[in-house]
Write a protein that holds these residues in place. Sequence first.
Motif, short mmCIF file in Angstrom:
data_model
loop_
_atom_site.label_atom_id
_atom_site.label_comp_id
_atom_site.label_asym_id
_atom_site.label_seq_id
_atom_site.Cartn_x
_atom_site.Cartn_y
_atom_site.Cartn_z
N VAL A 1 -23.62 37.69 -75.42
CA VAL A 1 -23.25 38.64 -74.39
C VAL A 1 -22.96 37.96 -73.06
O VAL A 1 -21.88 38.14 -72.47
CB VAL A 1 -24.36 39.69 -74.21
N GLU A 2 -23.88 37.16 -72.57
CA GLU A 2 -23.71 36.54 -71.25
C GLU A 2 -22.50 35.61 -71.23
O GLU A 2 -21.69 35.64 -70.28
CB GLU A 2 -24.98 35.77 -70.87
N GLU A 3 -22.35 34.81 -72.25
CA GLU A 3 -21.21 33.89 -72.31
C GLU A 3 -19.90 34.65 -72.41
O GLU A 3 -18.89 34.28 -71.79
CB GLU A 3 -21.35 32.94 -73.50
N PHE A 61 -19.17 37.66 -71.23
CA PHE A 61 -18.80 38.25 -69.95
C PHE A 61 -18.43 37.19 -68.92
O PHE A 61 -17.56 37.41 -68.08
CB PHE A 61 -19.94 39.13 -69.43
N ARG A 62 -19.06 36.04 -69.01
CA ARG A 62 -18.70 34.94 -68.11
C ARG A 62 -17.26 34.47 -68.40
O ARG A 62 -16.47 34.25 -67.48
CB ARG A 62 -19.69 33.78 -68.26
N ASN A 63 -16.94 34.36 -69.68
CA ASN A 63 -15.57 33.97 -70.05
C ASN A 63 -14.56 35.04 -69.66
O ASN A 63 -13.43 34.74 -69.29
CB ASN A 63 -15.50 33.71 -71.56
N ALA A 64 -14.96 36.30 -69.77
CA ALA A 64 -14.07 37.40 -69.39
C ALA A 64 -13.71 37.31 -67.91
O ALA A 64 -12.54 37.51 -67.52
CB ALA A 64 -14.72 38.74 -69.70
N GLY A 65 -14.69 37.01 -67.08
CA GLY A 65 -14.40 36.85 -65.65
C GLY A 65 -13.44 35.70 -65.40
O GLY A 65 -12.54 35.80 -64.55
N SER A 66 -13.60 34.62 -66.15
CA SER A 66 -12.71 33.47 -65.98
C SER A 66 -11.28 33.81 -66.41
O SER A 66 -10.31 33.43 -65.74
CB SER A 66 -13.23 32.28 -66.79
N VAL A 67 -11.14 34.52 -67.53
CA VAL A 67 -9.81 34.90 -68.01
C VAL A 67 -9.14 35.86 -67.02
O VAL A 67 -7.95 35.72 -66.71
CB VAL A 67 -9.91 35.54 -69.41
N TRP A 68 -9.90 36.80 -66.51
CA TRP A 68 -9.36 37.75 -65.54
C TRP A 68 -8.87 37.03 -64.28
O TRP A 68 -7.76 37.31 -63.78
CB TRP A 68 -10.42 38.78 -65.18
N ASP A 69 -9.67 36.10 -63.78
CA ASP A 69 -9.27 35.34 -62.58
C ASP A 69 -8.05 34.47 -62.86
O ASP A 69 -7.16 34.34 -62.00
CB ASP A 69 -10.43 34.47 -62.10
N LEU A 70 -7.99 33.88 -64.06
CA LEU A 70 -6.84 33.04 -64.41
C LEU A 70 -5.56 33.87 -64.49
O LEU A 70 -4.50 33.42 -64.02
CB LEU A 70 -7.10 32.34 -65.74
N GLU A 71 -5.64 35.05 -65.04
CA GLU A 71 -4.46 35.91 -65.12
C GLU A 71 -3.96 36.28 -63.72
O GLU A 71 -2.76 36.31 -63.47
CB GLU A 71 -4.77 37.19 -65.90
N ARG A 72 -4.88 36.55 -62.82
CA ARG A 72 -4.47 36.89 -61.46
C ARG A 72 -3.86 35.67 -60.78
O ARG A 72 -2.90 35.79 -60.01
CB ARG A 72 -5.67 37.39 -60.66
N ALA A 73 -4.40 34.49 -61.05
CA ALA A 73 -3.85 33.26 -60.46
C ALA A 73 -2.45 32.98 -61.00
O ALA A 73 -1.60 32.43 -60.29
CB ALA A 73 -4.78 32.08 -60.74
N PRO A 80 -16.42 33.06 -77.05
CA PRO A 80 -16.65 34.51 -77.10
C PRO A 80 -16.13 35.16 -75.82
O PRO A 80 -16.32 34.62 -74.73
CB PRO A 80 -18.17 34.63 -77.23
N LEU A 81 -15.48 36.28 -75.98
CA LEU A 81 -14.82 36.90 -74.82
C LEU A 81 -14.95 38.42 -74.89
O LEU A 81 -14.56 39.05 -75.88
CB LEU A 81 -13.33 36.52 -74.82
N ALA A 82 -15.50 38.99 -73.84
CA ALA A 82 -15.59 40.45 -73.74
C ALA A 82 -14.21 41.00 -73.40
O ALA A 82 -13.51 40.45 -72.54
CB ALA A 82 -16.59 40.85 -72.67
N PRO A 83 -13.78 42.07 -74.04
CA PRO A 83 -12.46 42.65 -73.76
C PRO A 83 -12.43 43.28 -72.37
O PRO A 83 -13.48 43.57 -71.78
CB PRO A 83 -12.29 43.69 -74.86
N ASN A 89 -17.23 42.35 -84.37
CA ASN A 89 -17.62 41.54 -83.22
C ASN A 89 -16.72 41.92 -82.06
O ASN A 89 -15.54 41.57 -82.03
CB ASN A 89 -17.46 40.06 -83.57
N GLN A 90 -17.26 42.65 -81.11
CA GLN A 90 -16.47 43.10 -79.97
C GLN A 90 -16.25 42.01 -78.95
O GLN A 90 -15.49 42.22 -77.97
CB GLN A 90 -17.15 44.31 -79.33
N PHE A 91 -16.88 40.86 -79.12
CA PHE A 91 -16.69 39.75 -78.19
C PHE A 91 -15.74 38.71 -78.76
O PHE A 91 -15.84 37.52 -78.47
CB PHE A 91 -18.04 39.11 -77.86
#
Length: 298
Positions: free
Chosen positions: A46-48, A50-62, A134-137, A169-171
């Motif tokens: 879970v923690e990993e 959501f951490r990866n999800a934040g990174s992917v979201w920031d990368l897409e915005r960049a 692992p990546l949260a949608p 697996n939702q992640f």
Amino acid sequence: MRLARTEPTDQEPDIRARPPLVREFLLVAGLFLAYKFGRQAANGHVEEAFRNAGSVWDLERALHLPGEGAVQGLLLHSQPLIHAANTYYAAVHFPATALFLIWLYWRRPAHYVRSRRVLAALTGAALVLHLLFPLAPPRMLPAAGLVDTGQVYGPTVYGQTPATDTMANQFAAMPSLHVGWAVMVALGLIVATRSRWRWLWLLHPAITLFVVVGTANHYWLDAIVVVALLAVALAAFRLPLSARTVPARLRGPGAWGSGEGAPVPAYAGGGSGTYEGGVRPAISEAPVASGTYAGGAR
């Protein structure tokens, strides 16, 4: 003198290229079960995730990629459209791919073997990424501000508690096999068929991309990564040439296509089909044909 033409052939299935049915069924079923159990093994991070999800979201915005919310906003204007998108996500993915493989196996055996290899390689690579990354949608990411359309409007294939979901697996959002399989189905059918309408198969991956992003089940990067993986798999297992580029067989008693070269026409060798002194006549008098077909398919 008639030359080989690049017209569509009859595309009759070559049963010699068709692998044993029981073996293929067991192989495909085994690969599917291995993938499902592999995804379950990656569940719970879970923690990993959501951490990866934040990174992917920031990368897409960049990278200035369009926000997933813009696509979802189109769906939210119509509840029937949202329901249709959720249904497409839940009900089309596996059946469409299974029907694609079944049709290729029966009608285009040479194409089937290569397509099955590509799908297996793509799915295996995706499983490795699911385990390593692992990546949260986006529907789970608070920063995205998106609606979980499956839970709110239905139908959904996921449980309400992702960390303990025993069905999926939702992640495992990265990469999107929904998009990868859809692109492979479209490309496989375009290459294996002759209809002028065959390019409409591209609507399947286009709709799938719209659905997975609009329902907030995947990021844009999930689709980009899976297409890159598919390109590598296609390069490793090259598909047969398009049916429209396969030379047509010559008509008449001199027809060829056995894969061992064209027979010598009577006019090229004095009426008997043989050469005097074993010397072949000038190339301008010889038929232009190779007698081979890509993947053994006619």
